[in-house]
Design an enzyme around this catalytic site. Sequence first.
Site, short mmCIF file in Angstrom:
data_model
loop_
_atom_site.label_atom_id
_atom_site.label_comp_id
_atom_site.label_asym_id
_atom_site.label_seq_id
_atom_site.Cartn_x
_atom_site.Cartn_y
_atom_site.Cartn_z
N ASP A 70 49.15 -15.67 14.19
CA ASP A 70 49.01 -16.94 14.89
C ASP A 70 50.18 -17.05 15.86
OD1 ASP A 70 47.49 -19.28 15.34
OD2 ASP A 70 48.99 -20.48 14.31
N GLY A 149 45.35 -15.81 27.91
CA GLY A 149 45.90 -17.12 27.55
C GLY A 149 46.84 -17.69 28.61
N PHE A 150 48.03 -18.07 28.18
CA PHE A 150 49.00 -18.70 29.08
C PHE A 150 49.86 -17.69 29.84
CE2 PHE A 150 48.25 -22.20 26.00
CZ PHE A 150 47.89 -23.20 26.90
N LYS A 171 54.81 -6.05 29.00
CA LYS A 171 54.72 -7.29 28.24
C LYS A 171 55.16 -7.05 26.78
CE LYS A 171 51.72 -10.85 26.36
NZ LYS A 171 50.37 -11.39 26.13
P1 ITT Z 1 42.92 -15.51 16.92
O1 ITT Z 1 41.46 -15.27 16.69
O2 ITT Z 1 43.77 -14.31 16.61
O3 ITT Z 1 43.46 -16.78 16.25
P2 ITT Z 1 43.52 -16.96 19.38
O4 ITT Z 1 43.29 -16.60 20.81
O5 ITT Z 1 42.93 -18.22 18.84
O6 ITT Z 1 43.07 -15.70 18.51
P3 ITT Z 1 46.17 -17.91 18.55
O7 ITT Z 1 45.54 -19.03 17.80
O8 ITT Z 1 47.18 -17.06 17.86
O9 ITT Z 1 45.06 -16.91 19.16
O10 ITT Z 1 46.86 -18.38 19.88
C1 ITT Z 1 46.96 -19.71 20.29
C2 ITT Z 1 46.84 -19.78 21.77
O11 ITT Z 1 48.04 -19.27 22.36
C3 ITT Z 1 45.67 -19.02 22.32
O12 ITT Z 1 44.99 -19.84 23.24
C4 ITT Z 1 46.26 -17.85 23.03
O13 ITT Z 1 45.55 -17.53 24.18
C5 ITT Z 1 47.69 -18.33 23.34
N1 ITT Z 1 48.54 -17.16 23.24
C6 ITT Z 1 48.90 -16.52 22.10
N2 ITT Z 1 49.59 -15.41 22.40
C7 ITT Z 1 49.64 -15.34 23.74
C8 ITT Z 1 50.17 -14.42 24.63
O14 ITT Z 1 50.75 -13.30 24.25
N3 ITT Z 1 50.05 -14.67 25.94
C9 ITT Z 1 49.42 -15.79 26.37
N4 ITT Z 1 48.87 -16.70 25.60
C10 ITT Z 1 48.97 -16.48 24.28
#
Ligand code: ITT
Length: 191
Positions: A70, A149-150, A171
């Site tokens: 997470d 993601g971000f 990264k």
């Molecule tokens: P899981 O199925 O593994 O939970 P997820 O995309 O929901 O996948 P998380 O709950 O761990 O992943 O992540 C929470 C948010 O933070 C999610 O929207 C990700 O895109 C973002 N995030 C996590 N790691 C990131 C990264 O390395 N770079 C950019 N955004 C990230």
Amino acid sequence: MARPDRVTLVTGNPGKVAELRELLDPLGVAVVPDDRGYPEIQHDELRGVTEAGAGYLLATGLEPPFLLEDAGLFVSALKGFPGVYSRHALDTVGCQGLLDLLRDVEPELRSAAFRADLCYVDEDGTPHHFEGTCKGRIADRAAGNGGFGFDPVFVPDGAQQTFAEMDAAQKNALSHRGDAARAFVQWLSNQ
Ligand code: ITT
């Protein structure tokens, strides 16, 4: 405990699979993705989310060893938001919404950190947690097409580019996920 030659990674995020593969493949640990999912409980710490997820996956019959992670983006000017709610924030307001929230915030007050809790459930079903952090700042505008993601709005400390402007190896060398995975690898090599 012997080092596993393959480990299931429970995630619905292909970006995590690619990054963790790049980190673990060279050690001879094959990452096998599994997108069955698990309930992400509301908890004020990432570790609480993975711990509950691990328990759910074991109880519903997933054979260990497996990994789950997470992660979240904690923005200082927003008192740590979106943090453990990052997934929801990304799915609703997205990168642009985050930039809008910080529109009038000075460059020196745009600090943020990505954090990850990587949870490894060993052959015996015991969870082990590995934390990773990457400090940086929120950019003025989105840039780059890599990562997920971000990534387009996060510039790690010491870099001029966003994560989305870097390749996976760059990264991983700086990221919260790379940091957590390196702690995991270090622990594995001492087993
Ligand atoms: P899981 O199925 O593994 O939970 P997820 O995309 O929901 O996948 P998380 O709950 O761990 O992943 O992540 C929470 C948010 O933070 C999610 O929207 C990700 O895109 C973002 N995030 C996590 N790691 C990131 C990264 O390395 N770079 C950019 N955004 C990230």
